[in-house]
Design a protein around this motif. Structure first.
Motif, PDB file in Angstrom:
ATOM      1  N   SER A   1       0.822  -1.211   0.000  1.00 19.27           N
ATOM      2  CA  SER A   1       0.000   0.000   0.000  1.00 19.27           C
ATOM      3  C   SER A   1       0.854   1.258   0.000  1.00 19.27           C
ATOM      4  O   SER A   1       0.566   2.224  -0.723  1.00 19.27           O
ATOM      5  CB  SER A   1      -0.915  -0.021   1.228  1.00 19.27           C
ATOM      6  N   LYS A   2       1.926   1.244   0.789  1.00 19.01           N
ATOM      7  CA  LYS A   2       2.782   2.415   0.899  1.00 19.01           C
ATOM      8  C   LYS A   2       3.469   2.709  -0.432  1.00 19.01           C
ATOM      9  O   LYS A   2       3.490   3.854  -0.904  1.00 19.01           O
ATOM     10  CB  LYS A   2       3.814   2.184   1.997  1.00 19.01           C
ATOM     11  N   ASN A   3       4.035   1.678  -1.060  1.00 22.28           N
ATOM     12  CA  ASN A   3       4.750   1.877  -2.325  1.00 22.28           C
ATOM     13  C   ASN A   3       3.805   2.248  -3.465  1.00 22.28           C
ATOM     14  O   ASN A   3       4.144   3.057  -4.327  1.00 22.28           O
ATOM     15  CB  ASN A   3       5.544   0.622  -2.692  1.00 22.28           C
ATOM     16  N   ILE A   4       2.614   1.652  -3.451  1.00 24.13           N
ATOM     17  CA  ILE A   4       1.626   1.970  -4.486  1.00 24.13           C
ATOM     18  C   ILE A   4       1.213   3.439  -4.371  1.00 24.13           C
ATOM     19  O   ILE A   4       1.054   4.146  -5.379  1.00 24.13           O
ATOM     20  CB  ILE A   4       0.392   1.057  -4.367  1.00 24.13           C
ATOM     21  N   SER A   5       1.062   3.921  -3.144  1.00 21.47           N
ATOM     22  CA  SER A   5       0.690   5.322  -2.934  1.00 21.47           C
ATOM     23  C   SER A   5       1.765   6.256  -3.481  1.00 21.47           C
ATOM     24  O   SER A   5       1.454   7.283  -4.112  1.00 21.47           O
ATOM     25  CB  SER A   5       0.488   5.574  -1.436  1.00 21.47           C
ATOM     26  N   THR A   6       3.041   5.884  -3.261  1.00 15.66           N
ATOM     27  CA  THR A   6       4.147   6.700  -3.783  1.00 15.66           C
ATOM     28  C   THR A   6       4.107   6.767  -5.298  1.00 15.66           C
ATOM     29  O   THR A   6       4.248   7.836  -5.906  1.00 15.66           O
ATOM     30  CB  THR A   6       5.497   6.121  -3.311  1.00 15.66           C
ATOM     31  N   MET A   7       3.915   5.618  -5.946  1.00 18.58           N
ATOM     32  CA  MET A   7       3.905   5.565  -7.418  1.00 18.58           C
ATOM     33  C   MET A   7       2.685   6.271  -7.994  1.00 18.58           C
ATOM     34  O   MET A   7       2.759   6.917  -9.035  1.00 18.58           O
ATOM     35  CB  MET A   7       3.942   4.103  -7.896  1.00 18.58           C
ATOM     36  N   TYR A   8       1.540   6.180  -7.287  1.00 22.42           N
ATOM     37  CA  TYR A   8       0.322   6.825  -7.786  1.00 22.42           C
ATOM     38  C   TYR A   8       0.502   8.344  -7.824  1.00 22.42           C
ATOM     39  O   TYR A   8       0.117   9.011  -8.794  1.00 22.42           O
ATOM     40  CB  TYR A   8      -0.854   6.434  -6.893  1.00 22.42           C
ATOM     41  N   ASN A   9       1.067   8.893  -6.763  1.00 25.49           N
ATOM     42  CA  ASN A   9       1.308  10.343  -6.726  1.00 25.49           C
ATOM     43  C   ASN A   9       2.266  10.774  -7.830  1.00 25.49           C
ATOM     44  O   ASN A   9       2.113  11.839  -8.431  1.00 25.49           O
ATOM     45  CB  ASN A   9       1.870  10.745  -5.361  1.00 25.49           C
ATOM     46  N   LEU A  10       3.242   9.928  -8.109  1.00 22.95           N
ATOM     47  CA  LEU A  10       4.203  10.234  -9.164  1.00 22.95           C
ATOM     48  C   LEU A  10       3.545  10.199 -10.537  1.00 22.95           C
ATOM     49  O   LEU A  10       3.817  11.048 -11.400  1.00 22.95           O
ATOM     50  CB  LEU A  10       5.367   9.225  -9.103  1.00 22.95           C
ATOM     51  N   ILE A  11       2.650   9.227 -10.758  1.00 22.31           N
ATOM     52  CA  ILE A  11       1.950   9.113 -12.044  1.00 22.31           C
ATOM     53  C   ILE A  11       1.107  10.358 -12.314  1.00 22.31           C
ATOM     54  O   ILE A  11       1.079  10.888 -13.436  1.00 22.31           O
ATOM     55  CB  ILE A  11       1.076   7.840 -12.069  1.00 22.31           C
ATOM     56  N   LYS A  12       0.433  10.846 -11.282  1.00 26.28           N
ATOM     57  CA  LYS A  12      -0.420  12.022 -11.455  1.00 26.28           C
ATOM     58  C   LYS A  12       0.393  13.255 -11.851  1.00 26.28           C
ATOM     59  O   LYS A  12      -0.083  14.119 -12.591  1.00 26.28           O
ATOM     60  CB  LYS A  12      -1.202  12.292 -10.169  1.00 26.28           C
ATOM     61  N   LYS A  13       1.641  13.313 -11.374  1.00 27.22           N
ATOM     62  CA  LYS A  13       2.500  14.438 -11.743  1.00 27.22           C
ATOM     63  C   LYS A  13       3.029  14.302 -13.170  1.00 27.22           C
ATOM     64  O   LYS A  13       3.243  15.313 -13.851  1.00 27.22           O
ATOM     65  CB  LYS A  13       3.675  14.535 -10.769  1.00 27.22           C
ATOM     66  N   LEU A  14       3.232  13.058 -13.593  1.00 28.60           N
ATOM     67  CA  LEU A  14       3.782  12.834 -14.938  1.00 28.60           C
ATOM     68  C   LEU A  14       2.703  12.793 -16.015  1.00 28.60           C
ATOM     69  O   LEU A  14       2.989  13.004 -17.193  1.00 28.60           O
ATOM     70  CB  LEU A  14       4.574  11.518 -14.966  1.00 28.60           C
ATOM     71  N   ASP A  15       1.461  12.491 -15.620  1.00 25.03           N
ATOM     72  CA  ASP A  15       0.368  12.372 -16.590  1.00 25.03           C
ATOM     73  C   ASP A  15      -0.206  13.751 -16.887  1.00 25.03           C
ATOM     74  O   ASP A  15      -1.331  14.085 -16.513  1.00 25.03           O
ATOM     75  CB  ASP A  15      -0.717  11.438 -16.048  1.00 25.03           C
ATOM     76  N   VAL A  16       0.598  14.546 -17.587  1.00 20.10           N
ATOM     77  CA  VAL A  16       0.166  15.882 -17.977  1.00 20.10           C
ATOM     78  C   VAL A  16       0.170  15.964 -19.492  1.00 20.10           C
ATOM     79  O   VAL A  16       0.855  15.189 -20.172  1.00 20.10           O
ATOM     80  CB  VAL A  16       1.080  16.976 -17.375  1.00 20.10           C
ATOM     81  N   GLU A  17      -0.558  16.882 -20.027  1.00 20.83           N
ATOM     82  CA  GLU A  17      -0.639  17.035 -21.477  1.00 20.83           C
ATOM     83  C   GLU A  17       0.728  17.393 -22.039  1.00 20.83           C
ATOM     84  O   GLU A  17       1.384  18.323 -21.572  1.00 20.83           O
ATOM     85  CB  GLU A  17      -1.659  18.112 -21.838  1.00 20.83           C
ATOM     86  N   SER A  18       1.177  16.622 -23.012  1.00 23.85           N
ATOM     87  CA  SER A  18       2.516  16.807 -23.577  1.00 23.85           C
ATOM     88  C   SER A  18       2.451  17.705 -24.804  1.00 23.85           C
ATOM     89  O   SER A  18       1.595  17.542 -25.666  1.00 23.85           O
ATOM     90  CB  SER A  18       3.122  15.459 -23.951  1.00 23.85           C
ATOM     91  N   HIS A  19       3.365  18.668 -24.830  1.00 26.43           N
ATOM     92  CA  HIS A  19       3.456  19.555 -26.001  1.00 26.43           C
ATOM     93  C   HIS A  19       4.663  19.201 -26.853  1.00 26.43           C
ATOM     94  O   HIS A  19       4.981  19.882 -27.803  1.00 26.43           O
ATOM     95  CB  HIS A  19       3.582  21.005 -25.529  1.00 26.43           C
TER      96      HIS A  19
END
Length: 629
Positions: free
Chosen positions: A235-253
């Motif tokens: 649970s702890k590691n999944i939470s870390t990766m989820y927060n990271l995904i949300k930061k990286l999942d941005v619209e790419s130009h």
């Protein structure tokens, strides 16, 4: 009322009999066998001793102990001797510790808490970890004589040991199970490519988690159906990766980008082929990262489509391939030298002119190079033309030699072409003519008007072909691959029955390493023929009929012409220097004229001086009294 009092009295008596009793025990040098008997009496346990156990035991007590603790002390004493107690029905038996598991010790259900002093067997379920890995981790917690077995099918540990050890092991395994309990989380990717993001996240997990610990691993699975990622881990590691995904999942130009690289010095077709070969040999973790390369001949450009980071690498390669190429400006002199006439000049002037090979020409040019002319070679322009020092004087002397032979009719200049070659590219010069040769004939024998033979012709080039391929190693040195082909007409068809021209072909291939501004002589291209010469007495030989028979004669001499090719390369590292070179070569031509004038004067002067010395010697030799008869 009496019934109630009886029940209370019975209950108190029962509680008193089952309660733990405190006893005072203190002994020294007590035989172990006697100690067993003492424990049996105090605890009211029947103990079977099937082995003789030697040794004594000491126990120092400052406070009372419970009677059931005395049984634990006995087990500890027996362990020191390699024995233990097992329960066999209503009695206890002393057996070897290593064989305790074979005596059907009590089996306790998996989830039940156990206590006591005697060995038992219990199964422990392991979750979230490999049972073999857990067994290796807890092995140091079991007693020396305990037995541990793993059952992979159910991921279960089977342990035979003392209750306290088993309880400790259960606590440790419970903590492992708690910390390593995996969860599954599905993350939908909205703005970027999920597969590319998966590759990035996989690299990140290796950096922030200790992948050697199984529980720390996070599996990242790409699901193309939902363009999402499936995360498996704690649970702890999944939470870390989820927060990271949300930061990286941005619209790419900056997804795939198109770039056009206009080439200034190279051919787009050649560059495109080189780039394609390089990309073909590369391995991409994601095939979609492979750039697409094409070219446009119309604008001489490379068109690249791909990730910006990869296109940066493509640009670096293109910049290297599109660097300004070395060029080599080659001056060629094609001269035909008559061997007979050059020999006559050699005799007349007293230097080696009969040999028209490269060594012969250099030997002859030594007569046109002297200290008196050396000042002419110190002109600044020669520094640009290779800075060849004494070689510059040799080049001027060689030029004077060829001009001297031409003035005296021993040579003639066939052609003086110049060619600009690109480094590592072959260039060619052709000097000659084209002749027609019959290639076939067809008879039109129809018996009517127009009957005859129709001939077909082919065109053949006859002359000198010069092919040059330079390879520059520095701004001052170049390697020339040279091929010279000489074709001559031996018979124009008038002297043979076929009426077809007869040609000859001579070919020379060589390689030379030269400094910029240095010359090479290519010889060995020889043409032999016969020439008719008519000699007559002046005036009398011109008398019709009589003069031709009495005062003139005809002779046939064999002549040999040598075709000499002289090449002088100049290395140009920048295109802007070409016009500068042309100006400097013009200056050099003027220097050559001045040099020739002074060189010819010196040669004529030496000839007169030599004649003045030889003539008196001949006269003295002829009229000497010693030789008169």
């Amino acid at each position: 009322m009496k019934l109630i009092k009886l029940l209370v009295l019975t209950l108190l008596l029962t509680l008193n009999l089952s309660a733990r009793e405190q006893i005072n025990v203190n002994f020294a040098n007590l035989q172990i066998n006697d100690f067993i008997k003492l424990v049996s009496k105090i605890t009211h346990k029947n103990i079977l001793i099937a082995h003789k156990i030697n040794g004594t035991v000491n126990f120092v007590s400052t406070a009372p102990i419970y009677d059931d603790e005395l049984l634990g002390i006995l087990v500890s004493v027996l362990e020191t001797k390699g024995y233990t107690l097992i329960k066999k029905g209503s009695i206890l038996e002393v057996v070897r510790s290593s064989e305790a598991a074979k005596h059907n010790v009590d089996v306790v259900s998996p989830n039940k808490k156990i206590d006591g002093n005697l060995m038992v067997t219990q199964a422990i379920k392991v979750e979230g970890e490999n049972v073999d890995v857990v067994a290796a981790k807890i092995r140091y917690l079991v007693s020396k004589t305990a037995k541990v077995m793993t059952m992979k099918e159910s991921n279960t540990l089977l342990i035979t040991d003392y209750p306290k050890n088993i309880e400790t092991i259960k606590k440790v395994i419970a903590d492992i199970n708690k910390n390593s309990k995996n969860i599954v989380k599905i993350v939908h990717i909205e703005h970027t490519d999920a597969k590319k993001l998966q590759a990035k996240l996989t690299d990140i997990t290796k950096s922030i988690f200790n992948t050697k610990i199984v529980s720390q691993n996070v599996k990242i699975i790409y699901d193309e159906n939902i363009n999402g990622l499936i995360l498996v881990g704690t649970s702890k590691n999944i939470s870390t990766m989820y927060n990271l995904i949300k930061k990286l999942d941005v619209e790419s130009h900056v997804n795939n980008k198109v770039q056009i690289f206009e080439l200034k010095n190279s051919d787009a077709k050649a560059v495109e082929k080189t780039l394609s070969d390089i990309i073909k040999k590369q391995t991409f973790s994601d095939p979609s990262l492979k750039p697409s390369i094409s070219m446009s001949e119309e604008i001489n450009a490379i068109i690249a489509i791909g990730e910006p980071l990869i296109l940066k690498g493509v640009k670096l390669i293109i910049d290297e391939l599109d660097k300004e190429k070395y060029q080599v400006y080659v001056q060629a002199k094609i001269v035909e030298i008559n061997k007979n006439k050059s020999s006559e000049i050699g005799v007349k002037y007293g230097f080696a002119a009969g040999d028209v090979s490269s060594s012969g020409l250099y030997a002859m040019s030594a007569n046109f190079g002297s200290k008196e002319l050396s000042s002419l070679t110190s002109v600044k322009v020669l520094d640009y033309l290779g800075n060849i020092g004494s070689g510059a004087g040799s080049a001027l002397a060689l030029g004077a030699t060829l001009d001297f032979l031409q003035i005296h009719g021993a040579s003639k200049s066939i052609s003086n072409p110049s060619i600009l070659c690109v480094n590592n590219k072959e260039s060619s010069i052709y000097v000659g003519k084209t002749i027609s040769i019959v290639s076939g004939s067809v008879s039109n024998n129809t018996g009517g008007v127009g009957t005859g033979v129709t001939q077909s012709y082919k065109r053949e080039d006859v002359g000198l072909t010069l092919k040059i391929k330079p390879r520059v190693s520095s701004t001052d040195k170049v390697t020339l691959d040279v091929e010279a082909i000489l074709e001559n007409i031996l018979d124009d068809g008038s002297q043979n029955a076929t009426k077809q021209p007869v040609t000859s072909k001579q070919e020379v291939k060589t390689q030379a390493i030269l400094r910029s501004g240095e010359s090479i002589i290519i010889g060995g291209l020889v043409k032999s023929y016969e020439r008719d010469a008519k000699n007559k007495v002046p005036l009398l030989g011109d008398i019709p009929i009589v003069g031709e028979y009495l005062f003139s004669s005809t002779s046939r001499t064999k002549e040999q012409d040598n075709l000499v090719v002289i090449l002088t390369p100049y290395v140009i590292d920048k295109s802007a220097k070409l016009s500068q070179l042309q100006r400097e070569l013009g200056t050099l031509a003027k220097i050559q004229e001045e040099y020739n004038k002074k060189a010819f004067e010196l040669v004529e002067k030496k000839k007169l001086e030599k004649s003045a010395i030889v003539k008196p010697a001949l006269e003295n030799d002829i009229f000497s009294p010693k030789k008169s008869r």
